[in-house]
Motif scaffolding. Structure first.
Motif, PDB file in Angstrom:
ATOM      1  N   THR A 177      21.424  -0.483   1.005  1.00  0.00           N
ATOM      2  CA  THR A 177      20.277  -1.049   1.723  1.00  0.00           C
ATOM      3  C   THR A 177      19.062  -1.244   0.815  1.00  0.00           C
ATOM      4  O   THR A 177      17.985  -1.576   1.295  1.00  0.00           O
ATOM      5  CB  THR A 177      19.879  -0.152   2.907  1.00  0.00           C
ATOM      6  N   TRP A 211      20.986  -1.892   8.968  1.00  0.00           N
ATOM      7  CA  TRP A 211      19.643  -1.884   8.395  1.00  0.00           C
ATOM      8  C   TRP A 211      18.882  -3.144   8.808  1.00  0.00           C
ATOM      9  O   TRP A 211      17.701  -3.085   9.150  1.00  0.00           O
ATOM     10  CB  TRP A 211      19.710  -1.783   6.874  1.00  0.00           C
ATOM     11  N   GLN A 270      24.618  -2.584   5.962  1.00  0.00           N
ATOM     12  CA  GLN A 270      23.672  -3.699   5.845  1.00  0.00           C
ATOM     13  C   GLN A 270      23.331  -4.268   7.223  1.00  0.00           C
ATOM     14  O   GLN A 270      22.172  -4.552   7.512  1.00  0.00           O
ATOM     15  CB  GLN A 270      24.245  -4.779   4.932  1.00  0.00           C
TER      16      GLN A 270
END
Length: 802
Positions: free
Chosen positions: A538, A221, A218
């Motif tokens: 994601t 991303w 995360q």
């Protein structure tokens, strides 16, 4: 007595549902435990044996928590909007709703056959208007607060699905769902401003119990970075702003690169002497996905702008401007300063186009390759920065840029706003109308849900419009604001919409006044344990955290994060070690396994197959071992003798197993929990019989894994009143878990010569003496002098002799 699984499993599944034993209570007297799985998309193929792995794992956790006295919510529902259903409807000329109902019925039957302790009274379906009314309501709240907006933009277009994809749905340059080519198109799209929450989505990962790999994905991303924005003057008069994480290398910037979509190219069109060449390059770039454009290994291409140049703000030198497809308009400012001495991609580009390469961080040979290992380097050829370390130089140059008015420190994110439009039929209608006078106007909440109209064709139109665009009677409406003519939005929401808040609806699924009542939200929030696939880290996981934070900000939900804990499971692969898929011909149907071996056997095998968090290949031959274990358990009733206490000989094995099974369930170590139960049944066999208390405890320990057969044995042997599911989890005594004897190695001069068992409480002197008393050790020591005596408690004695 033969173990006949079919009548046993049918009988207990019926009794559980009749008793409502797995229905979460509305009472708030007990401590709550909310377990959540990623609700399935009901495809036409039904389940394969890989799907239930996650469901069974949290079912085991949930069953144990009920026995521990928790009010457990373990719900199920259907993420039922989506392209596969719509494509099937197009091909077979049947309404997607009919396809969805049929698929759900099949999935429901398969899941119920596995004995999963879902609360079926709270079943939800994202295609139900009473559900998506609240999906639309959430969208309207975002629209009113400026988080939902529409704009023209270059989007990812799937050439097969004929719809727009979010960046997260493009994997390795192709559509995540169908694997077809993805190209770029300019379309007007609804967007959700997830970027407003980027910093909090990073920071609040510290509040939750997620695996580190999930947090890392995360964070990567979202892509938070700290650098500087720098303004370069251009010969045309405009300033060209770039974002860089390495402002310390600004003296080494020898050219600039723009994205082929950069708006300045239109502003400068009349001044560009090679406009035809630029247009041709833009056309080629539009055919490539972002993945193809940014792939590190690809050949560097570009076009130099003939007619406009820039000036390096520190050196004052004129530098050329290029366009190249490796720069994306969606990241940063859509323009970069290129420092070929210290960036591999810039170096390769500079070599190809014969551009200057200047070393500004000492340590390499920039004529041979870019020197990128320069985080701790010293600045050279850098004016006011010479002699400084990289970190010192970053601070000084950012302060200098701000003083001179040519730049400032900036935090940037790779995360882009969420493309929320889909040009398809089978999705939630977007509750917005467009009025020429008032612009985009929200539907009144009293008109929700805005339902899908009946259409003759579900095919997307040739120009990329939704099939709804053909429905003029539905599209043409009146403006809720001024009463004038207006048109409904014909795009629909993506499949991710309904799954971004479904966990909240489970808390109060029949509420028609709100997405869930305040009391239910306060009691059940947050989800205590959420298990799902790494592939959704994601996508769904990030989206739902964003929606939840928005709902928290407007006072709808009581917690800033939706899920307190997240775990992930490994896939069950085909017998050939590859991912199960219809095309590979390696799909194993759970119906066949349940029919031949029983649901309890399948549950046990899936949990015993290996480390839950790692992939494991299916092996039909190995499932027989799990079946044999259940048959041995079922046959224990034939050895049953009176007794209301665990016998002394089995006391330690039982207490150790109670402790281990409980701890292993909480740590997802199901395979070792089952192994300890198998070891305990061996101890019972060695004892020759089992009394009622021992069978009662063993049954409770096995119940979360094999619920049907344990209910049957409980009832047949009359081990207690009520169902096993209504009992209490057995407790263990820590003192009774300890071993009284321990095996140690006996070494002479570091070489193992024997092994013995000694009492665990032995002192060093007692252990060494016991070693010396062993005939083998005495023989080894004969004629030698002991120079050192070593005792590692519970492990070994080493007698060093000469």
């Amino acid at each position: 007595m033969k173990y006949e699984h079919k009548p046993i499993e049918e009988r207990w599944q019926k009794k559980w549902e009749e008793a409502g034993v797995f229905h979460a209570s509305a009472s708030t007297d007990k401590p709550k435990f909310y377990a959540l799985i990623e609700f399935p998309y009901p495809s036409g193929q039904g389940l394969h044996v890989g799907h239930p792995r996650s469901y069974t794992a949290l079912d085991i956790v949930s069953r144990r928590r009920r026995l521990m006295g928790y009010n457990v919510l373990y719900p199920i529902g259907w993420d039922a909007f989506g392209l596969p259903t719509e494509n099937f409807a197009i091909k077979n000329h049947v309404h997607p709703a009919i396809v969805t109902q049929k698929n759900i019925a099949r999935f429901r039957q398969q899941l119920q056959a596995l004995g999963l302790s879902f609360d079926w009274s709270r079943e939800i379906n994202t295609t139900d208007p009473s559900y998506y009314k609240w999906t639309q309501w959430i969208f309207l709240q975002m629209f009113r607060r400026g988080l939902a907006y529409k704009k023209e933009m270059s989007v990812n277009w799937c050439t097969s699905c004929k719809c727009v994809l979010a960046n997260e749905e493009v994997v390795n340059g192709v559509c995540e769902r169908c694997g077809s080519e993805v190209v770029h198109k300019v379309k007007s799209q609804w967007m959700l401003k997830i970027t407003e929450y980027a910093q909090r989505l990073v920071d609040d990962l510290d509040l939750v119990d997620y695996p580190e790999r999930v947090k890392a994905q995360q964070r990567n991303w979202i892509g938070r970075s700290t650098g500087a924005e720098v303004r370069f003057r251009t010969s045309h008069g405009e300033e060209l702003t770039v974002y860089t994480t390495r402002p310390d290398t600004l003296y080494g910037a020898t050219y600039m690169v723009l994205s082929p979509e950069h708006p300045y190219l239109e502003t400068w069109a009349d001044s560009l002497r090679n406009l035809d060449e630029i247009r041709a390059y833009q056309q080629e770039a539009s055919k490539k996905s972002d993945f193809e454009r940014t792939e590190v290994a690809k050949e560097k291409t570009g076009v130099r702008l003939d007619g406009v140049t820039a000036t390096n703000p520190l050196t004052g030198k004129e530098i050329p401007i290029f366009i190249s497809d490796y720069v994306l308009v969606s990241y940063g400012t859509g323009a970069i300063m290129a420092v070929p001495g210290h960036d591999t991609r810039d170096w390769e580009f500079a070599k190809k186009f014969n551009l200057p390469i200047i070393e500004v961080v000492q340590g390499g040979n920039v004529e041979q390759e870019a020197f990128t290992d320069c985080e701790t380097g010293v600045m050279v050829n850098s004016g006011i920065l010479n002699g400084l370390t990289v970190e010192e130089a970053k601070k000084k140059i950012i302060a200098y840029l701000a003083e001179q008015g040519i730049g400032e420190q900036k935090v940037n994110f790779k995360l882009r706003d969420w493309v929320f439009s889909r040009q398809r039929y089978w999705g939630e209608p977007i509750p917005i109308v467009h009025c020429d006078k008032c612009g985009f106007v929200a539907l009144p909440e009293s008109e929700l849900p805005l339902t899908l109209p009946e259409v003759k064709s579900y095919e997307p139109t040739d120009n990329g419009e939704s099939p709804l665009a053909h429905m003029t009677d539905w599209v043409n409406t009146t403006c809720p604001h001024c009463g004038g003519p207006a048109r409904r939005e014909t795009d629909t929401m993506p499949q991710w919409a309904g799954s971004s808040w479904y966990f909240l609806r489970y808390m109060d699924p029949h509420n028609d006044k709100a997405l869930a009542g305040k009391e239910a939200l306060e009691y059940w929030s947050p989800v205590d344990w959420y298990n799902g696939g790494m592939e959704h880290t994601t996508l769904h996981l990030l989206y739902s955290r964003f929606w939840h934070k928005f709902l928290y900000d407007i006072g709808v939900v009581p917690t800033p994060e939706p899920y307190a804990k997240r775990t992930s499971h490994g896939m069950i692969l085909g017998e050939n070690g590859e991912k199960m898929s219809k095309s590979r011909g390696n799909v194993v149907n759970p119906d066949e396994i349940v029919n031949e071996y029983g649901a309890d056997t399948m549950r046990l095998y899936e949990m015993f197959i290996g480390d839950f968090e790692k992939a494991a290949p299916w092996n039909t031959a190995s499932i027989k071992g799990s079946r044999r274990f259940l048959e041995r358990y079922y046959a224990l009733t034939e050895r049953l003798v009176p007794g209301d206490q665990i016998t002394p000989a089995l006391e330690r094995p039982f207490h150790k197993t109670i402790k281990k099974v409980g701890e292993d369930i909480e740590n997802l170590k199901f395979n070792t929990a089952i192994a300890s139960l198998m070891a305990l049944i061996n101890d019972i066999s060695d004892a020759g019989s089992i009394n009622r208390e021992e069978l009662r405890v063993f049954t409770l320990l096995l119940n979360p894994f094999a619920p049907h057969v344990t209910e049957e044995v409980w009832a047949q042997a009359k081990l207690g009143t009520g169902l096993v599911a209504e009992q209490s989890w057995p407790e263990y005594d820590e003192e009774k878990c300890k071993e009284s004897m321990v095996e140690i190695a006996l070494q002479v001069s570091g070489k193992v010569r024997d092994r013995i068992e000694i009492p665990v409480e032995y002192t060093k002197e007692q252990a060494i003496q016991a070693a010396k008393d062993q005939p083998k050790i005495a023989a080894e020591l004969s004629g030698k002098q002991i120079v050192k005596e070593i005792y590692v408690p519970g492990k070994l004695v080493n007698l060093v002799a000469k």
